[in-house]
Scaffold this active site. Sequence first.
Site, short mmCIF file in Angstrom:
data_model
loop_
_atom_site.label_atom_id
_atom_site.label_comp_id
_atom_site.label_asym_id
_atom_site.label_seq_id
_atom_site.Cartn_x
_atom_site.Cartn_y
_atom_site.Cartn_z
N ASP A 117 0.85 -1.18 0.00
CA ASP A 117 0.00 0.00 0.00
C ASP A 117 0.90 1.24 0.00
OD1 ASP A 117 -2.92 1.07 0.89
OD2 ASP A 117 -1.31 2.24 1.79
N ASP A 140 -7.85 5.70 -7.97
CA ASP A 140 -9.22 5.17 -7.84
C ASP A 140 -10.17 6.29 -7.40
OD1 ASP A 140 -8.54 2.59 -8.59
OD2 ASP A 140 -8.01 2.01 -6.54
N LYS A 144 -18.91 5.96 -5.58
CA LYS A 144 -20.08 5.91 -4.70
C LYS A 144 -19.85 6.79 -3.48
CE LYS A 144 -21.57 1.32 -6.03
NZ LYS A 144 -21.21 -0.07 -5.84
N THR A 211 -0.71 5.85 -19.78
CA THR A 211 -0.86 4.65 -18.95
C THR A 211 -1.94 3.78 -19.61
OG1 THR A 211 -2.63 5.57 -17.60
CG2 THR A 211 -0.36 6.00 -16.87
N PHE A 213 -4.82 2.96 -18.39
CA PHE A 213 -6.13 3.61 -18.21
C PHE A 213 -6.29 4.77 -19.17
CE2 PHE A 213 -8.96 2.14 -14.80
CZ PHE A 213 -8.26 1.00 -14.43
N GLU A 214 -5.22 5.52 -19.37
CA GLU A 214 -5.33 6.66 -20.29
C GLU A 214 -5.65 6.17 -21.70
OE1 GLU A 214 -2.30 9.64 -20.11
OE2 GLU A 214 -2.98 10.60 -21.95
C1 LIG Z 1 -7.49 3.08 -11.73
S1 LIG Z 1 -6.04 2.15 -11.59
C2 LIG Z 1 -4.85 3.08 -12.54
C3 LIG Z 1 -3.62 2.27 -12.90
C4 LIG Z 1 -2.55 3.03 -13.70
N1 LIG Z 1 -2.06 4.16 -12.95
C5 LIG Z 1 -3.09 3.47 -15.03
O1 LIG Z 1 -3.32 4.67 -15.19
O2 LIG Z 1 -3.25 2.63 -15.91
C6 LIG Z 1 -5.55 2.53 -9.92
C7 LIG Z 1 -4.45 1.61 -9.45
O3 LIG Z 1 -3.97 2.07 -8.20
C8 LIG Z 1 -3.80 0.97 -7.33
N2 LIG Z 1 -3.91 1.52 -5.97
C9 LIG Z 1 -4.99 2.14 -5.46
N3 LIG Z 1 -4.74 2.55 -4.21
C10 LIG Z 1 -3.46 2.18 -3.94
C11 LIG Z 1 -2.63 2.31 -2.80
N4 LIG Z 1 -3.06 2.91 -1.69
N5 LIG Z 1 -1.39 1.80 -2.85
C12 LIG Z 1 -0.94 1.19 -3.98
N6 LIG Z 1 -1.69 1.03 -5.08
C13 LIG Z 1 -2.93 1.51 -5.06
C14 LIG Z 1 -4.89 0.00 -7.73
O4 LIG Z 1 -4.61 -1.32 -7.33
C15 LIG Z 1 -4.89 0.17 -9.24
O5 LIG Z 1 -3.98 -0.67 -9.88
#
Ligand SMILES: C[S@@+](CC[C@H](N)C(=O)[O-])C[C@H]1O[C@@H](n2cnc3c(N)ncnc32)[C@H](O)[C@@H]1O
Length: 237
Positions: A117, A140, A144, A211, A213-214
């Site tokens: 984390d 993220d 909600k 990335t 997602f982008e």
């Molecule tokens: C919406 S995805 C975006 C992934 C990447 N940055 C992209 O743009 O393709 C968010 C990512 O952040 C990770 N994540 C969310 N909160 C986190 C945290 N506190 N520590 C580490 N990873 C985290 C999730 O597991 C997920 O892979």
Amino acid sequence: MRENPDYNDIYYQNTTIHSQIIDIIAERGVPLCEFPGPINWETFFGNPHPVEIEIGSGKGRFLLEASKRHPAVNYIGIERAQKYVALTQERFEKYMRHFGVDRASGMFSNVRLVWTDANYFLTRYVPNGSIQAYHIYFPDPWPKKRQRKRRIFRNQDFLSALTRTLNIEDGRLYITTDYAEYFQEIQERLAGLSTLHPIESGLGPDRDIATNFEMKYVLEGRDIYRAVYERFSPQHT
Ligand SMILES: C[S@@+](CC[C@H](N)C(=O)[O-])C[C@H]1O[C@@H](n2cnc3c(N)ncnc32)[C@H](O)[C@@H]1O
């Protein structure tokens, strides 16, 4: 009022068990608990190069492209989801196989993947002022209403760790999201910090690296919002 998301407790319990720093080239993971405290990056990487951290590195596209482009920058990708950690390792493996990269060549020796984390890692292992840039792409949004407290930019411990660990001269924070309402909230929350200021121009040298997602959201035609912040130099704080 201090908002302390309870979900961290759950993630902490899980992450402390398996947390590790993975050297993709050496195919080796070292449990985080073997590090007694803040990590000296120069000793760790064996060089004095600047260190940049991507938080939530997902499938590792940015990490691979940026580390390839800037061999004199050390990159750390923090990702808490095992599935994405494995996919990132696979991405690097595939790249090396495809392009016949010799593991001894030094390529990608500037990358580490941290399976944990981000808040846990920053608060315990990242020394003051030691990070040249943070990249937070598509955090993220927890859309909600009852889940919004989980947003990473609502976590005061995280914000303190972020600003404490940025290089006090010119450390930067790069943010991208497709979620307008969260983008607004991020900007408001960061405006409340005396340690960071937004930079109007200069979205950074790696603005063109998309990335996963982008790429997905651009194809869907969604709007993308970007911001860059810089750490105020000491005379301002
Ligand atoms: C919406 S995805 C975006 C992934 C990447 N940055 C992209 O743009 O393709 C968010 C990512 O952040 C990770 N994540 C969310 N909160 C986190 C945290 N506190 N520590 C580490 N990873 C985290 C999730 O597991 C997920 O892979």
